[in-house]
Scaffold this motif. Structure first.
Motif, PDB file in Angstrom:
ATOM      1  N   GLN A   1      -3.385  19.560  -7.650  1.00 17.59           N
ATOM      2  CA  GLN A   1      -3.787  20.162  -6.377  1.00 17.59           C
ATOM      3  C   GLN A   1      -3.228  21.585  -6.269  1.00 17.59           C
TER       4      GLN A   1
ATOM      5  N   ARG B   1       2.018  12.738  -6.377  1.00 18.81           N
ATOM      6  CA  ARG B   1       1.907  12.581  -4.920  1.00 18.81           C
ATOM      7  C   ARG B   1       3.267  12.899  -4.320  1.00 18.81           C
TER       8      ARG B   1
ATOM      9  N   PHE C   1       2.407   6.600  -6.557  1.00 22.51           N
ATOM     10  CA  PHE C   1       0.960   6.833  -6.514  1.00 22.51           C
ATOM     11  C   PHE C   1       0.259   5.873  -7.457  1.00 22.51           C
TER      12      PHE C   1
ATOM     13  N   SER D   1     -10.804   8.206  -2.868  1.00 25.45           N
ATOM     14  CA  SER D   1      -9.489   8.842  -2.730  1.00 25.45           C
ATOM     15  C   SER D   1      -8.712   8.159  -1.623  1.00 25.45           C
ATOM     16  N   ARG D   2      -7.467   8.547  -1.461  1.00 28.34           N
ATOM     17  CA  ARG D   2      -6.648   7.993  -0.370  1.00 28.34           C
ATOM     18  C   ARG D   2      -7.155   8.522   0.976  1.00 28.34           C
TER      19      ARG D   2
ATOM     20  N   ALA E   1      -1.473  15.438  -2.470  1.00 29.43           N
ATOM     21  CA  ALA E   1      -2.213  14.172  -2.488  1.00 29.43           C
ATOM     22  C   ALA E   1      -2.540  13.709  -3.904  1.00 29.43           C
ATOM     23  N   TYR E   2      -2.513  14.622  -4.851  1.00 30.65           N
ATOM     24  CA  TYR E   2      -2.871  14.259  -6.238  1.00 30.65           C
ATOM     25  C   TYR E   2      -2.379  15.358  -7.164  1.00 30.65           C
ATOM     26  N   ARG E   3      -2.152  14.978  -8.423  1.00 30.55           N
ATOM     27  CA  ARG E   3      -1.739  15.938  -9.435  1.00 30.55           C
ATOM     28  C   ARG E   3      -2.836  16.986  -9.637  1.00 30.55           C
TER      29      ARG E   3
ATOM     30  N   THR F   1       8.940  13.199  -4.319  1.00 27.90           N
ATOM     31  CA  THR F   1       7.811  12.463  -4.889  1.00 27.90           C
ATOM     32  C   THR F   1       7.645  11.116  -4.206  1.00 27.90           C
ATOM     33  N   GLU F   2       6.419  10.641  -4.217  1.00 28.92           N
ATOM     34  CA  GLU F   2       6.079   9.339  -3.644  1.00 28.92           C
ATOM     35  C   GLU F   2       5.325   8.542  -4.696  1.00 28.92           C
TER      36      GLU F   2
ATOM     37  N   ASP G   1      -4.980   7.696  -5.651  1.00 30.60           N
ATOM     38  CA  ASP G   1      -4.423   9.015  -5.357  1.00 30.60           C
ATOM     39  C   ASP G   1      -5.040  10.075  -6.260  1.00 30.60           C
TER      40      ASP G   1
END
Ligand code: MOS
Length: 734
Positions: free
Chosen positions: A104, A46, A133, A311-312, A100-102, A130-131, A343
């Protein structure tokens, strides 16, 4: 109107083309000057793309175009299918910097050859911030929401509450309580997700395997900002849908944009490893079930509480209690469904999306109750058959679950079962277990338009709103027309899956047959009437062709429109726009479900603890069976998948990096032929007298519902081990 008599077993009308390899699937189209595309995907769980370097990719010989989020001006996301849009998720990759997700997509590389495109993607370099998740529902940062409070269509996604389940539970003689878990899973159809896009001036043609050509047309037109009439989507065959192809995919617009920029047709086949992150999947789900019964075995109360991953960015709703509240006659029932934001890409529909997991949980709990009561589990189920729908109080349009249980018992030899766990063994110590479970699935219906044409050269062709995805839609439609016009099914040409024809509703939710067949039957009945006016006799000998010739008419054409009971005429507008327009399972006058009972034998080897499934008996109530051969195949497939879901399949989540780890068919284990024994299928084959003019309900999904519970119940019977988390593995039985 009377429903049709029992149908003969006709050979698949598309079998010859399929075995000859003549059937063309979406990515089999190779227009002149075709360019090939491949996706580069995000390597973080994320965050944001800060810089993206595509120079290396552009310098690969043969690479013609590299698209990133910097090249998507004028493109907008269409929106989520449970809102106003057509897409499997509201979030469209590559329209901005957000990851939003690995997995993507971050870039699309287009080249003269597939090899150059693949090489190009390997040279795309991105830098990210990075954030944190969360990819599991119990992780810090996962957000749990009560579904009843969320802006989702009600009453469909409201909690169920009849009687006083908590009071009835607390005063029940016997209670059971347990938690059951099903893992995330991915569909993995043989036909991969793929798009071929070709522009001719301002008109776009898409070849893509999809369960809804009109869904893709409207969603894609909105993304591109072009009129829907300028987009034609063609998908006469789908090599496995299973819900994965039931909405607008993320890659379609990227391929269309690339084809427009290059002025060449472009093809993208999303590789299997990327499919695990680029399309919807069956979400993780957990069920807490409480049952209460009196000593005689009357189930007086049930509480069904669930947590399901979403999902988020979207609320993929849950509907687990729709089936559990109707499967048995339980007067006091309460459900509470929760969604948990994680996420991932938005999860979605995978064959019997809620009902498979619900039946695993609920029918395992009913088996646990049978053992608490010391009652045979078939007898217990038969004693709890409802007369009316427990939730609405309405009658069922038809319900032959008891007949499924009785007939299945007889076919299986259930009376020879001894009740005690571990009481049936082979001479070598192999433990034998016999398990039973039942299943239910909503008999929904959508609007449909059918256009039937007979020509004086003998051609009989029908265009009707349903997608063929291997389930046998063509057979059912052809058999329906053939039955009414007294011709052979092989003489009927079925034109399906093309936006140039009558607008089809999305084919999903096991509503295909109950949607297309009544429309086709109505068109055929109208045609018969028109032919009768021209002199057709009911002698079984004159053909439509002879009538037309004798009357000097080159052709006759009729159109029939059908909609679900209680639906207003305006549902045809939603049909036109490619939006969901389903009726049922609760109709104004009655409630309609399909039913099944599964009987499973397992053998657990004494030393290795390996579980084998040598035989299964499944008996289904899907109303009138229109196409016996493809119906049987549907049930075989559902049983095989149920065996896979109970003993093999799980998408392994990587909590450290995000995404799914076992993203290929070597590590994502599905059953092979050696895993499958004897599967006997039978049908009640009694027409539903109310739902439609053909007496048909649905079959595709109910086929799988309850298999996992029957396997788990058989494993308990063999070993005394109650496994409440799927898949059941050797280590659970050591
Ligand atoms: Mo199906 S899982 O309803 O497309």
């Amino acid at each position: 109107m009377t429903t049709p008599e029992r149908f003969p077993d006709v050979a698949r009308v598309d079998a010859r083309d399929k075995v000859r390899g003549a059937t063309l699937y979406g990515s089999d189209h190779h227009p002149q000057n075709l360019a090939h595309a491949m996706l580069a995907v995000a390597q973080i769980g994320r965050g944001q793309v800060v810089t993206i370097d595509v120079e290396g990719a552009r310098n690969v010989p043969g690479v013609r175009l590299v698209l990133t989020h910097l090249d998507m001006a004028g493109i907008k996301a269409d929106g989520y299918l449970f809102g106003t849009g057509h897409a499997f998720q509201s979030f469209q990759p590559m329209l901005g910097t957000a990851i939003a997700y690995r997995g993507q997509p971050i870039a699309l590389v287009v080249a003269d050859t597939l090899e150059a495109a693949i090489e190009g993607t390997s040279l795309v370099r991105a830098e990210y911030t990075t954030e944190p998740f969360s990819v599991t529902i119990d992780a810090a940062g996962a957000e749990t929401l009560a579904q009843a409070d969320l802006p989702l269509p009600k009453p469909m996604f409201a909690d169920r509450n009849v009687g006083d389940a908590d009071a009835a539970l607390s005063s029940a003689d016997v209670t059971v309580e347990a938690v059951y878990v099903s893992p995330p899973q991915h569909q993995n159809p043989i036909e991969l997700i793929a798009t071929v896009a070709e522009w001719d001036d301002d008109t776009l043609t898409i070849h893509e395997g999809t369960q809804g050509v009109n869904v893709v047309r409207h969603g894609l037109a909105a993304e591109l900002g072009v009129p829907p009439e300028k987009v034609r989507v063609i998908s006469p065959y789908v090599g496995g849908g299973f819900g994965q192809k039931n909405s607008l995919q993320a890659q379609t617009v990227l391929v269309a944009v690339a084809a427009r920029q290059l002025g060449r047709p472009v093809k993208l086949v999303v590789p299997r490893a990327q499919l695990f992150h680029d399309a919807s999947f069956r979400p993780f789900n957990r069920h807490r079930i409480r049952l209460g019964a009196d000593r005689s075995g009357r189930i007086v109360a049930a509480v069904h509480e669930t947590d399901q991953q979403t999902s988020r960015h979207d609320l993929f709703p849950s509907l687990y209690a729709d089936a559990s509240s109707r499967l048995h006659g339980i007067a006091n029932f309460r459900s509470r469904e929760r969604l948990v934001r994680t996420d991932v890409q938005t999860p979605g529909f995978m064959r019997a999306p809620w009902e498979h997991a619900t039946a695993f949980a609920f029918e395992s709990a009913v088996d646990e109750l049978a053992y608490e009561l010391g009652q045979d589990p078939v007898t217990l189920r038969l004693a709890n058959e409802p007369t009316n729908d427990p939730i609405s109080g309405k009658p069922f349009s038809s319900r032959y679950l008891a007949e499924c249980l009785r007939r299945g018992s007889a076919m299986f030899g259930w009376e020879r079962r001894t009740m005690a766990p571990g009481s049936m063994r082979d001479a070598d110590g192999t433990q034998v277990g016999w398990g039973v479970a039942s299943g239910a699935y909503p008999a929904s219906t959508t609007p449909a338009i059918a256009r039937l044409r007979v020509v004086d050269d003998g051609t009989i062709s029908i265009e009707v709103g349903v997608q063929e995805m291997g389930q046998g839609a063509r057979n059912a439609v052809a058999a329906t027309v053939a039955d009414v016009l007294n011709v052979s099914a092989a003489q009927v040409t079925t034109l399906l899956g093309d936006t140039a024809g009558a607008p089809p509703h999305l084919t999903a939710g096991s509503w295909g047959t109950a949607t297309a067949v009544p429309a086709a039957r109505q068109a055929a009945l109208d045609m018969r009437e028109a032919l009768r006016k021209l002199g057709l006799e009911d002698d079984g000998r004159t053909t439509p062709q002879q009538i037309l010739r004798a009357a000097g008419r080159p052709f006759l054409e009729v159109e029939a429109r059908q909609r679900a009971p209680g639906q207003p005429e305006m549902v045809f507008e939603r049909l036109d726009q490619g939006l969901l327009a389903l009726g049922g399972p609760e109709y104004p006058e009655y409630v309609s479900f399909s039913y099944i009972a599964h009987f499973v034998e397992v053998r657990v080897e004494p030393n290795t603890r390996r579980v084998r499934v040598p035989r299964v008996v499944s008996v289904a109530d899907c109303g009138r069976v229109v196409s016996p051969r493809t119906a049987r195949s549907q049930v075989l497939g559902g049983v095989v998948w149920g065996i896979g879901a109970s003993l093999r399949e799980a998408s392994e989540v990587d909590p450290r990096y995000g995404g799914f780890l076992n993203a290929d068919l070597a590590e994502y284990v599905i059953p092979v032929n050696a895993d499958i024994g004897d599967i006997r299928v039978d049908f009640v084959d009694e027409p539903d007298p109310l739902l439609n003019n053909a007496g048909v309900k649905g079959l595709g999904e109910v086929a799988m519902v309850g298999v996992a519970a029957a396997v788990a119940n058989a494993v308990f019977h063999a070993t005394g081990r109650r496994v409440r988390a799927l898949p059941i593995r050797i280590e659970d039985l050591l």
